[in-house]
Scaffold this motif. Structure first.
Motif, PDB file in Angstrom:
ATOM      1  N   HIS A 108      -7.745 -42.128  27.506  1.00 28.33           N
ATOM      2  CA  HIS A 108      -6.837 -43.255  27.714  1.00 28.33           C
ATOM      3  C   HIS A 108      -6.111 -43.652  26.435  1.00 28.33           C
ATOM      4  CE1 HIS A 108      -9.332 -43.532  31.344  1.00 28.33           C
ATOM      5  NE2 HIS A 108      -8.333 -44.189  31.875  1.00 28.33           N
ATOM      6  N   GLY A 109      -6.161 -42.777  25.429  1.00 26.08           N
ATOM      7  CA  GLY A 109      -5.388 -42.993  24.217  1.00 26.08           C
ATOM      8  C   GLY A 109      -5.869 -44.136  23.353  1.00 26.08           C
ATOM      9  N   LEU A 110      -7.152 -44.518  23.480  1.00 25.89           N
ATOM     10  CA  LEU A 110      -7.667 -45.646  22.715  1.00 25.89           C
ATOM     11  C   LEU A 110      -8.248 -45.229  21.370  1.00 25.89           C
ATOM     12  CD1 LEU A 110      -9.333 -47.572  25.651  1.00 25.89           C
ATOM     13  CD2 LEU A 110      -7.246 -48.199  24.434  1.00 25.89           C
ATOM     14  N   LEU A 111      -8.507 -43.947  21.194  1.00 28.26           N
ATOM     15  CA  LEU A 111      -9.016 -43.444  19.919  1.00 28.26           C
ATOM     16  C   LEU A 111      -7.961 -42.582  19.245  1.00 28.26           C
ATOM     17  CD1 LEU A 111     -12.692 -42.348  20.773  1.00 28.26           C
ATOM     18  CD2 LEU A 111     -11.910 -44.501  19.769  1.00 28.26           C
ATOM     19  N   ILE A 112      -7.927 -42.645  17.933  1.00 26.31           N
ATOM     20  CA  ILE A 112      -7.077 -41.744  17.142  1.00 26.31           C
ATOM     21  C   ILE A 112      -7.921 -40.513  16.845  1.00 26.31           C
ATOM     22  CG2 ILE A 112      -5.806 -41.454  14.995  1.00 26.31           C
ATOM     23  CD1 ILE A 112      -5.419 -44.480  14.928  1.00 26.31           C
ATOM     24  N   PRO A 113      -7.526 -39.347  17.384  1.00 28.36           N
ATOM     25  CA  PRO A 113      -8.392 -38.171  17.242  1.00 28.36           C
ATOM     26  C   PRO A 113      -8.338 -37.573  15.835  1.00 28.36           C
ATOM     27  CG  PRO A 113      -6.369 -37.573  18.374  1.00 28.36           C
ATOM     28  CD  PRO A 113      -6.322 -39.060  18.177  1.00 28.36           C
ATOM     29  N   ASN A 114      -9.404 -36.888  15.486  1.00 31.88           N
ATOM     30  CA  ASN A 114      -9.484 -36.095  14.263  1.00 31.88           C
ATOM     31  C   ASN A 114      -9.319 -34.639  14.691  1.00 31.88           C
ATOM     32  OD1 ASN A 114     -10.015 -34.954  11.803  1.00 31.88           O
ATOM     33  ND2 ASN A 114     -12.188 -35.502  11.755  1.00 31.88           N
ATOM     34  N   GLN A 115      -8.071 -34.189  14.735  1.00 35.96           N
ATOM     35  CA  GLN A 115      -7.707 -32.904  15.343  1.00 35.96           C
ATOM     36  C   GLN A 115      -8.140 -32.949  16.810  1.00 35.96           C
ATOM     37  OE1 GLN A 115      -9.090 -29.679  12.872  1.00 35.96           O
ATOM     38  NE2 GLN A 115      -8.106 -30.507  11.051  1.00 35.96           N
ATOM     39  N   ASP A 116      -9.125 -32.136  17.211  1.00 36.44           N
ATOM     40  CA  ASP A 116      -9.549 -32.166  18.607  1.00 36.44           C
ATOM     41  C   ASP A 116     -10.892 -32.866  18.777  1.00 36.44           C
ATOM     42  OD1 ASP A 116     -10.919 -30.237  17.236  1.00 36.44           O
ATOM     43  OD2 ASP A 116     -10.963 -28.792  18.890  1.00 36.44           O
TER      44      ASP A 116
END
Length: 612
Positions: A328-336
């Motif tokens: 749901h786009g709530l976390l900023i990912p670290n690559q994958d």
């Protein structure tokens, strides 16, 4: 059945005017959408029409006139317009259901139960309806406007319902609210809602009045069975709202998404400081536009919070929760990956943690409401792809595959943590003006379940943050005491645990290693800490007092400041645990049975203490 009782009928009155103001409405209009639940309450009350019209109908009308379309919370349960009224009615209905199976007062004769049945029922419904009535006074700021929407000042709930000369109102929330303060204020406002005849009736029975006042103020233990009824009814209403049940929705609508429930719970825990920020040992760190959260600690807190509220459908695995937040786009990912391995620096304190990263605006839409940013830094650390773990663990303390990070002279790396633990600064070497009262100054004897004060924000890492093999939830068949000892040894050896500092749970004494109790066991497993403590005692690593009990008292003294802490004592800890410890803390002294300091000799017996 429940869907019919808790649905909202049209016409709705919870639509604000374009400028964000709400119309001050009549009780009839406000209650029209709640006709089904009011009818159910009336049926369960089982009183004649004359009683209903004199005692109950004015009560519910008075509540609606007082709360209008105020929400019950800012971003938690029943946060929509009209949420406070709907929540109160739901709690009243659930309380009346529970009341049918309760004998009030407990232990009374059959004749007494029959005589007091109706007044106890009235105490039950009024306590349920008014349990949150202090929120407009404690948590909200309501501005009143005249017919032309010109401001005429703030509403003071102490003066009664919104005045006749007002036509509209606007709701804002107090920025720094004191937790549960609204409960203390409820009796101040009850007279504006409960009809005079009802108050006289309650006051005619002193036991009923005393219990009712305790329940109104949130003192549910003192309120006995009545408090238990209101508390359980409140929880049922909260869980139903947060789970999405009982709401009017389109036929194609689904229950409230898990991601929405998680972010709502996170906002609540941060607002209540249950997840502290921007301090040593905190659960999160606000840096510029990013909020960094200690991964397992925060996810475990979210699961525990949702479970307490009775919410269902919450995965037990943390990777499932992270997937939900990422989708749901709530976390900023670290690559994958969801996990970031970072070094957190605050002054001379440095710690490597596995963190989740999200935009601060997801929690605080209004930048002015955000807390002050971290006075320090969060620095992502490059690790080999095979060493990035986005499940329930942090980077292993030893051999985790993370290269040392070049920092200043106070750096802490995987290779230097043992040295850091050996040279941790003792309390006596610090500025004692910051010395807090000990966490467990009134700690019970080992094995009891009396709650202890909440630990400082500089907590030890939770058991799951130490390593996968030390997670209390894993290996259920393994002895909890042995898992605690393994966790303790690992944290000491890796330097993840503070020793001999102001916030430490561990202090080295000439007589052994002092474990603040029950705080150290709560750090290991916040849910089943008592089991771990009991099993640890059976391992017979600790020294008992001369009277055969397990808890010793220590004096913490420096200059003119003194306090006491309750501890369990492990004699000869370096050989017992196989770890290297710093020198004894000169600021902490073990006390004997007569309150004097024990001899400063490292041996298995202190006075007539029993070596076990």
């Amino acid at each position: 059945m429940l869907g019919r009782l808790f649905r909202r009928d049209s016409p709705r009155v919870d639509v604000p005017s374009p400028d964000g103001c709400f119309l001050i409405n009549t009780p009839e209009a406000l209650l029209a959408s709640h006709a089904h639940i009011i009818a159910a309450i009336r049926g369960m009350a089982g009183v004649p029409d004359s009683h209903w019209n004199t005692l109950y109908h004015p009560l519910i009308d008075g509540l609606a006139r007082f709360v209008q379309q105020l929400p019950a919370s800012e971003a938690h349960h029943h946060a929509a317009p009209g949420g406070l009224l709907r929540h109160a009615l739901e709690v009243a209905l659930e309380a009346m259901k529970l009341r049918r199976g309760a004998l009030l007062p407990p232990g009374a004769s059959a004749e007494e139960l029959a005589r007091l049945q109706d007044v106890w029922s009235y105490a039950c419904i009024t306590a349920a309806l008014l349990h949150d009535i202090g929120k407009p006074l404690a948590d909200q700021r309501i501005t009143l406007f005249g017919p032309e929407q010109a401001s005429i000042g703030l509403w003071s709930p102490i003066d009664g319902p919104m005045p006749l000369q007002a036509r509209y109102y606007r709701v804002e929330f107090v920025a720094k609210r004191r937790y549960r303060r609204h409960e203390r204020l409820s009796p101040l406002l009850a007279g504006h809602i409960v009809p005079a005849q009802g108050l006289h009736w309650l006051a005619s029975e002193p036991e009923v009045m005393d219990t009712w006042l305790a329940a109104l103020q949130g003192e549910y233990e003192a309120a006995g069975p009545l408090g238990a009824i209101v508390a359980k009814a409140d929880g049922l209403s909260v869980a139903r709202d947060l789970s999405g049940g009982g709401k009017v929705q389109l036929p194609t609508a689904r229950t409230r998404p898990l991601s929405e429930r998680l972010i709502t719970a996170l906002r609540y825990l941060l607002a209540q400081d249950e997840l502290p920020l921007n301090r040593r040992g905190a659960a999160g760190f606000l840096v510029n536009e990013d909020l960094w959260l200690v991964s397992k600690r925060v996810l475990d807190a979210l699961k525990e919070h949702l479970a307490r509220e009775g919410q269902t459908g919450v995965p037990s695995r943390n990777d499932r929760l992270m997937d939900e937040l990422q989708q749901h786009g709530l976390l900023i990912p670290n690559q994958d990956h969801a996990i970031w391995t970072c070094e957190v620096r605050i002054g001379d304190w440095t710690q490597r943690l596995t963190l989740l990263r999200m935009e601060a605006s997801a929690i605080w839409s209004n930048p002015e409401r955000r807390p002050a940013p971290l006075d320090g830094a969060v620095i992502p650390v490059d690790v080999a792809p095979g060493d990035v773990m986005d499940t329930d663990t942090t980077v292993e303390a030893a051999g985790g595959g993370c290269p040392p990070v070049s920092t200043d002279a106070n750096r802490v790396t995987l290779d230097s943590r043992h040295e850091h633990a050996e040279h941790a600064e003792p309390i006596g070497a610090q500025d004692y003006t910051d010395l807090p009262l000990p966490y467990d100054i009134e700690a019970p004897e080992a094995g009891t379940k009396t709650p202890a004060p909440a630990p400082s924000t500089a907590d030890l890492p939770h058991a799951g943050e130490a390593s996968a093999r030390n997670t209390p939830q894993d290996d259920e068949d393994e002895d909890a005491g042995r898992r605690f000892v393994a966790w303790l040894k690992d944290n000491i050896a890796s330097g993840r645990v503070e020793i001999n500092t102001v916030n430490a749970r561990l202090h080295v004494l000439p007589q052994g290693l002092a474990l603040i109790s029950p705080g150290i066991f709560r750090d290991f497993d916040s849910v089943r800490w008592d089991k771990a403590q009991k099993r640890f005692q059976k391992m017979k690593l600790h020294l008992k007092r001369p009277d055969g009990t397990n808890i010793w008292t220590c004096r913490v003294a420096k200059d003119r400041k003194q306090s006491r802490i309750k501890v369990m004592l492990i004699p000869e800890p370096e050989s017992a645990l196989g770890v290297k410890l710093p020198s004894p803390n000169p600021a902490v002294s073990l006390l004997t049975e007569d309150g004097t300091e024990a001899p400063n000799e490292s041996k298995k017996q202190v006075g007539n203490g029993q070596a076990v």
